[in-house]
Scaffold this active site. Structure first.
Site, PDB file in Angstrom:
ATOM      1  N   ALA A   7       0.843  -1.198   0.000  1.00  0.00           N
ATOM      2  CA  ALA A   7       0.000   0.000   0.000  1.00  0.00           C
ATOM      3  C   ALA A   7       0.878   1.247   0.000  1.00  0.00           C
ATOM      4  CB  ALA A   7      -0.884  -0.011   1.238  1.00  0.00           C
ATOM      5  N   GLY A  50      -1.750  -5.823  -0.838  1.00  0.00           N
ATOM      6  CA  GLY A  50      -2.714  -5.438  -1.871  1.00  0.00           C
ATOM      7  C   GLY A  50      -2.255  -5.860  -3.264  1.00  0.00           C
ATOM      8  N   GLU A 104      -3.304  -9.346  -3.620  1.00  0.00           N
ATOM      9  CA  GLU A 104      -4.776  -9.365  -3.709  1.00  0.00           C
ATOM     10  C   GLU A 104      -5.234  -8.944  -5.111  1.00  0.00           C
ATOM     11  OE1 GLU A 104      -5.233  -7.080   0.013  1.00  0.00           O
ATOM     12  OE2 GLU A 104      -6.679  -8.616   0.580  1.00  0.00           O
ATOM     13  N   GLU A 110       0.294  -8.721   5.898  1.00  0.00           N
ATOM     14  CA  GLU A 110      -0.436  -7.750   6.725  1.00  0.00           C
ATOM     15  C   GLU A 110      -0.288  -8.000   8.221  1.00  0.00           C
ATOM     16  OE1 GLU A 110      -1.476  -9.053   3.953  1.00  0.00           O
ATOM     17  OE2 GLU A 110      -2.386  -7.511   2.705  1.00  0.00           O
TER      18      GLU A 110
END
Ligand code: NAD
Length: 651
Positions: free
Chosen positions: A62, A101, A104, A124
């Site tokens: 991120a 992310g 993901e 995370e």
């Protein structure tokens, strides 16, 4: 140039993300992906889409500058839903790291191909979070549930090979990634687009009993950290309930955790570790090039330091007192490297090459070409002076000379050297080839080039280097001495060793102080106490219990008796004999014993750490409270999710 670019090559579209340094999922990237997909949907000539990144890596996380800001649409979960519902198949082409992310997003694509050196992960939990954009729901629909749980709750990335073996990627790219992705696209161009992962069944599903076991196992490993358990529960919900429910639950928990104390603490230590080695004197200072490292002493620390140097790509020479000690030093390095070989961290070829880069000698003249030398001989000032005298004579005038001393005054060592401005401390932690922490001790006369060289060396070794000033014990050992003293006072005042250790373990330390002392061996600190006895302030309270144990030949775990009694499997048990000794000492000193509960024990320990931390800061030994936290977390088992003793006071 914008952060997302759309290009086409015949019937194949490339969405290229270019958001250096890590191609973070910043707002412009999220918006750019959605815009590109809109354009692609409107172009009937496009049959397949390749999502690829410019620069050193795929999307590796991120955008930290967006942390703590209100989310700006489109948020990542929506971008991923948009990606996976695109009518045309999307291939994620991965190089470098696909993390958080980034992975993901790759899970929102319909295929994944990765370079052989790529790493893929959902880290995370390391920041006290869980994946917040579908990772817990999609990953177990692609890889076996136990692999998904291991990746999400452990936070460690997997290699491309492992990813391929568990089905996380569809192929490993041989040759340039873009070409490999194009070749792959040709193989799937006429196939119907695969179902979105969100609509797929899980690869497998544990039963209730297995889930209980899995979640209990995750909890045990997490030792007080909440995110891994919440992540495992989210995976379970995502599997057992409708995926829409799973996605909402995951997002809720993600947002909840983002505001939690643990996540704040973990983020604090994450950023502290990355900024702690930056200080003004280093600005613009050029490090000397390092190719050859000398290590004086091939004992516990020296062999570890030599191993770490070899693994970082340096040639290493160990200087020892005699041939037998040389052989022993080499054998220890070989044992460490064999460990790496067995764990698959290095290949047989690399193992052979690393050993070939190691020399041992009894002649200091062999250090004539060394660029940096670390001394790790006995903890004795006369021996250190002798060694540094020889180094002054035989090493290049600008070779950096470092001492690994735990407690001795490095300014005094430097004073007797030629060119004292190149003398510093490099305080490694045992085992030196494994422990991440390195205290870089700035002697009074150290110049910027030597310090810059030391930090560059630390970086190559993969260490977290913390600058500190000269004092007895530097940052870490000094704080440990301070809280150990208070633990010993508690023994005389009414606590028992196992009560103190239990409180520390409950707080999150891997082991308590007394168990740790038993593991290290009690005789070393006994010798130090005897050495320092003549200088002790007679007015200061002295606890002699550790001395009594040594006098009784209870030297710690290695001889089965110390603060604890050890069974044949090496398991520690509280020993009534020790309890009796402790109680008798209180009686002898006329102290009325009282109860200590877990909370009070920890509060005494934390107060002792903080107050010594404050002194260290006031004296300029540590440059910031962050430095103290980084040392305590990485060298002394302080639970990461509490952020460190200094961070805890700011809460
Ligand atoms: P050790 O006894 O295992 O090894 C010391 C080695 O130095 C021995 O192999 C010895 O033969 C060699 N040696 C002694 N004099 C020498 C000389 N003049 N020339 C060449 N070699 C010589 O000790 P260690 O535990 O490795 O500790 C070494 C240093 O590291 C000490 O200053 C200690 O305080 C410090 N240290 C130790 C630890 C630890 O956990 N053991 C941690 C951090 C720092």
């Amino acid at each position: 140039m914008s952060t997302v670019n759309l290009t086409t090559e015949n019937d194949i579209a490339f969405i290229t993300i270019n958001n250096p340094p890590i191609n973070a999922t910043s707002h412009s990237v999220r918006q750019g992906i959605v815009d590109a997909l809109d354009e692609i949907e409107g172009d009937s000539s496009i049959k397949v889409v390749i999502l690829i990144c410019a620069g050193k890596t795929f999307i590796a996380g991120a955008d930290v500058s967006e942390f703590g800001q209100p989310p700006k649409d489109p948020i990542l979960p929506d971008v991923i839903k948009r990606l996976e519902s695109t009518t045309k198949p999307v291939i994620a082409a991965i190089h470098g790291h696909a993390l958080g992310g980034g992975l993901e997003i790759a899970l929102g694509c319909h295929y994944r191909i990765a370079e052989s050196g790529a790493k893929l992960g959902l880290p995370e939990v390391n920041l006290g979070l869980i994946p917040g954009a579908g990772g817990t729901v999609r990953l177990p629909r692609l890889v076996p549930v136990r692999d998904a749980i291991a990746m999400i709750t452990g936070g460690k990335p997997v290699s491309a090979d492992k990813a391929n073996a568990i089905g996380l990627i569809d192929a490993i790219a041989h040759g340039p990634l873009r070409d490999a992705a194009l070749d792959f696209a040709r193989t799937i161009i006429n196939r119907p687009r695969p179902l979105e992962l969100r609509r797929c069944p899980p690869v497998d599903a544990p039963d209730d009993h297995q889930w209980d076991e899995i979640i209990a196992g995750v909890g045990k490993k997490a030792r007080g950290q909440i995110a891994p358990v919440i992540a495992a529960q989210a995976i379970r919900i995502g599997i057992e309930q409708d995926t829409a429910v799973g996605l909402v639950h995951e997002r809720e928990k993600f947002v909840e955790l983002r505001d939690s104390d643990q996540s704040k603490a973990l983020r604090h230590i994450f950023f502290a570790e990355r900024s702690v080695a930056k200080f003004p004197e280093l600005d613009g200072a050029a490090p000397n090039p390092i190719n050859e490292v000398g290590v004086i002493g091939g004992g516990i620390m020296g062999a570890g330091i030599a191993t770490a140097s070899l693994l970082a790509g340096f040639k290493a020479t160990i200087i020892e007192r005699n041939e037998d000690a040389c052989t022993h030093g080499r054998a220890t390095v070989e044992k460490h490297l064999s460990g790496s070989l067995k764990r698959g961290l290095i290949t047989q070829d690399r193992f052979d090459n690393l050993l070939a880069s190691l020399s041992t000698s009894t002649d200091y003249a062999d250090l004539g070409t060394a660029d940096l030398v670390v001394e790790a001989v006995f903890e004795d000032m006369a021996v250190k002076h002798d060694v540094f005298g020889k180094l002054s004579k035989h090493c290049k005038p600008d070779a950096v000379l470092a001492s690994n001393t735990s407690y001795l005054d490095i300014n005094e060592i430097a004073a007797k050297c030629t060119n004292p401005q190149r003398v510093i401390g490099l305080h490694f932690f045992s085992p030196a080839h494994i422990m991440k922490l390195l205290e870089v001790v700035r002697t009074d006369r150290a110049n910027a080039a030597s310090l810059a060289t030391a930090f560059a060396f630390a970086r190559k070794l993969g260490k977290i280097a913390v600058p500190c000033g000269v004092c007895d014990g530097f940052i870490g050992n000094r704080i440990m001495s301070a809280y150990r003293k208070h633990c010993e006072y508690m023994l005389e005042d009414g606590a028992l060793p196992h009560q103190i250790d239990d409180a520390m373990v409950e707080f999150g330390f891997p082991m308590g102080l007394f168990a740790m002392q038993d593991m290290a061996g009690l005789e070393i600190s006994w010798a130090t106490r005897k050495r320092l006895a003549p200088f002790r302030d007679p007015a200061e309270r002295y606890v002699a219990l550790g001395d009594y144990l040594c006098e009784m030949d209870r030297l710690g775990k290695k001889n089965g008796l110390g603060w604890y009694r050890y069974d044949e499997n090496g398991k520690a048990h509280p020993d009534p004999d020790v309890d009796a000794l402790v109680i008798a000492e209180s009686d002898k000193k006329g102290i009325t014993r009282r109860n200590f509960d877990t909370k009070e024990i920890m509060s005494i320990i934390l107060d002792a750490m903080r107050s010594e931390g404050d002194k260290i800061l006031a004296e300029g030994i540590a440059m910031s409270p962050d430095a103290i936290d980084v040392v305590m977390v990485n060298g002394y088992g302080f639970p990461r999710h509490e952020g460190g003793p200094m961070f805890m006071t700011q809460k």
